[in-house]
Each structure stands twice: as C-alpha cells, then as structure tokens.
Motif scaffolding. Structure first.
Motif, PDB file in Angstrom:
ATOM      1  N   CYS A  93      -8.905  14.430  -3.126  1.00 26.03           N
ATOM      2  CA  CYS A  93     -10.161  13.877  -3.648  1.00 26.03           C
ATOM      3  C   CYS A  93     -11.358  14.585  -3.028  1.00 26.03           C
ATOM      4  CB  CYS A  93     -10.216  12.379  -3.372  1.00 26.03           C
ATOM      5  SG  CYS A  93     -11.754  11.605  -3.900  1.00 26.03           S
TER       6      CYS A  93
ATOM      7  N   ASP B  88       1.056   9.894   1.884  1.00 25.20           N
ATOM      8  CA  ASP B  88       0.620  10.029   0.493  1.00 25.20           C
ATOM      9  C   ASP B  88      -0.872   9.740   0.368  1.00 25.20           C
ATOM     10  OD1 ASP B  88       0.989  10.316  -2.380  1.00 25.20           O
ATOM     11  OD2 ASP B  88       0.698   8.134  -2.457  1.00 25.20           O
ATOM     12  N   ARG B  89      -1.342   8.713   1.048  1.00 23.98           N
ATOM     13  CA  ARG B  89      -2.760   8.351   1.001  1.00 23.98           C
ATOM     14  C   ARG B  89      -3.615   9.465   1.612  1.00 23.98           C
ATOM     15  NH1 ARG B  89      -6.811   5.559   3.766  1.00 23.98           N
ATOM     16  NH2 ARG B  89      -7.998   4.163   2.442  1.00 23.98           N
ATOM     17  N   THR B  90      -3.174  10.044   2.720  1.00 31.31           N
ATOM     18  CA  THR B  90      -3.902  11.137   3.364  1.00 31.31           C
ATOM     19  C   THR B  90      -3.990  12.341   2.431  1.00 31.31           C
ATOM     20  OG1 THR B  90      -3.197  10.394   5.546  1.00 31.31           O
ATOM     21  CG2 THR B  90      -3.946  12.673   5.375  1.00 31.31           C
ATOM     22  N   ARG B  91      -2.891  12.679   1.770  1.00 36.46           N
ATOM     23  CA  ARG B  91      -2.880  13.807   0.830  1.00 36.46           C
ATOM     24  C   ARG B  91      -3.809  13.530  -0.349  1.00 36.46           C
ATOM     25  NH1 ARG B  91      -2.484  18.895   1.101  1.00 36.46           N
ATOM     26  NH2 ARG B  91      -3.870  19.072  -0.628  1.00 36.46           N
ATOM     27  N   ARG B  92      -3.780  12.298  -0.870  1.00 34.21           N
ATOM     28  CA  ARG B  92      -4.644  11.935  -2.000  1.00 34.21           C
ATOM     29  C   ARG B  92      -6.111  12.001  -1.598  1.00 34.21           C
ATOM     30  NH1 ARG B  92      -2.751   6.785  -2.572  1.00 34.21           N
ATOM     31  NH2 ARG B  92      -4.655   6.250  -3.660  1.00 34.21           N
ATOM     32  N   LEU B  93      -6.419  11.542  -0.370  1.00 36.50           N
ATOM     33  CA  LEU B  93      -7.804  11.609   0.111  1.00 36.50           C
ATOM     34  C   LEU B  93      -8.235  13.066   0.238  1.00 36.50           C
ATOM     35  CD1 LEU B  93     -10.421  10.420   1.199  1.00 36.50           C
ATOM     36  CD2 LEU B  93      -9.333  10.293   3.466  1.00 36.50           C
TER      37      LEU B  93
ATOM     38  N   PRO C 189       0.829  -1.208   0.000  1.00 30.73           N
ATOM     39  CA  PRO C 189       0.000   0.000   0.000  1.00 30.73           C
ATOM     40  C   PRO C 189       0.866   1.261   0.000  1.00 30.73           C
ATOM     41  CG  PRO C 189      -0.068  -1.071   2.149  1.00 30.73           C
ATOM     42  CD  PRO C 189       0.730  -1.967   1.232  1.00 30.73           C
ATOM     43  N   PRO C 190       0.309   2.371  -0.542  1.00 36.68           N
ATOM     44  CA  PRO C 190       1.067   3.626  -0.547  1.00 36.68           C
ATOM     45  C   PRO C 190       1.294   4.110   0.883  1.00 36.68           C
ATOM     46  CG  PRO C 190      -1.197   3.999  -1.265  1.00 36.68           C
ATOM     47  CD  PRO C 190      -1.014   2.505  -1.115  1.00 36.68           C
TER      48      PRO C 190
ATOM     49  N   ILE D 215       1.141   6.216   4.258  1.00 36.88           N
ATOM     50  CA  ILE D 215      -0.032   6.860   4.849  1.00 36.88           C
ATOM     51  C   ILE D 215      -0.075   8.348   4.511  1.00 36.88           C
ATOM     52  CG2 ILE D 215      -1.105   7.509   7.043  1.00 36.88           C
ATOM     53  CD1 ILE D 215      -0.343   4.742   8.073  1.00 36.88           C
TER      54      ILE D 215
END
Length: 186
Positions: free
Chosen positions: A15, A7-12, A2-3, A5
C-alpha cells in the motif's frame, strides 16, 4: 480473525509503495572507510534551521555508523539505477566520488545535501536521523524514482495540454500578469 502479521506487513508495504519516492544513497565516512546505502526514506523537515531526515533500519550497518556522524544524501539521477542497486547490496558497478571536504559525495547525482548530525530519534524498527544542512546543490538532472516496487523515471509533461492557449495555463497566466505589470494591454 485478523490476518497474520506477515501478511498484514506485506500488504501495508504494498500500500505504501503507491507513494512514489526519490532514490537516494546516503554516505558517511568512518575511520577512513566510506560507507553508503540506498535509502528511499528521506524528507525535508525544516528550513530554519535547515534540517532533513533519513530513516534507516535499526539493524543496518549504516544506521549504526550514522549516529553522530556527518552524512551526505545523494539524490540519484534517472540514469543511476545501477548505482542504486550497488548500494542496495548488488555491488555491480564502479563508484565515482567527487573530491572535496565533508561527507563523501557521489558524482553525477541530480542533487546532494551534506549534513552535520543534529539528532536521532526512535522510529520503531528504524532510527530517524536528523541532519543540519551545511551544503547542498542540484545539477538539474531528472531524478530516479521508486514506485510500487520498481525504479521509474519521471517524464516531463507534454508541451501541448488541455490548458494550452488558455489564460488558465500557468505560462499564459504568468505572461498576462507580467504584461499587465509592465503597463501593456493583453
């Protein structure tokens, strides 16, 4: 794998930024000192009883001060970008307050909703503050909007649209319904 966290938080966040929100400044007073913060997480919850919700970061000063305190949600007008930045921490503009009882209110806003504290709920890294509406009003000014990381202004739809002149056009439908109910032929 998984990416990360972060990076995932920024992407969320990016979005979720596709959903435009109004820009508010939530204000309260504690020990004779007025406090406020720019807040995008505001929504109506219930009309009976009249409740609204403000979501504030757990670590924010205002989040701590709002617990059990009356507050006002000031919906900023499209010409109040500097005020939004001021209460986001820039402290770059003069603030004009309206006189009166209740939580502090900002002048020139599109709308305001004054609240008595109702409840606070766990919202992860935020606290969800519910307020019971005790006073409210709107000026008719266009609101300031935040979308995809930037302040935006709403634009009124042009008078001429593909619906113009059609009975499907909302104003034409309304006029037709009114004329029928008044016994006129259309």
């Amino acid at each position: 794998m998984p990416p990360p966290i972060v990076d995932r938080t920024r992407r969320l966040r990016d979005c979720l930024g596709h959903f435009p929100t109004g820009v508010t400044v939530v204000t309260t007073e504690r020990d004779g000192v007025v406090h406020g913060a720019t807040v995008g997480s505001f929504t109506s919850v219930s009309l009976d009883p009249p409740l609204v919700l403000v979501s504030l970061r757990r670590t924010s000063t205002l989040g701590e001060l709002l617990s059990g305190a009356p507050f006002c949600v000031n919906v900023l007008a499209s010409d109040q970008r500097e005020l939004a930045l001021h209460f986001a921490g820039a402290r770059t503009t003069e603030v004009t307050w309206l006189p009166g009882a209740g939580p502090p209110r900002l002048a020139g806003c599109a709308a305001f909703v004054s609240c008595a504290p109702w409840a606070g709920h766990d919202g992860g890294d935020h606290v969800l503050h519910l307020g019971e509406v005790v006073d409210f009003g709107a000026s008719g000014a266009e609101p300031l909007v935040f979308h995809r990381g930037a302040f935006r202004e709403m634009r009124r739809a042009r008078a001429e649209t593909g619906w113009s002149g059609s009975l499907d056009y909302p104003t034409e439908m309304l006029a037709a319904m009114l004329s029928r109910s008044n016994g006129e032929s259309g």
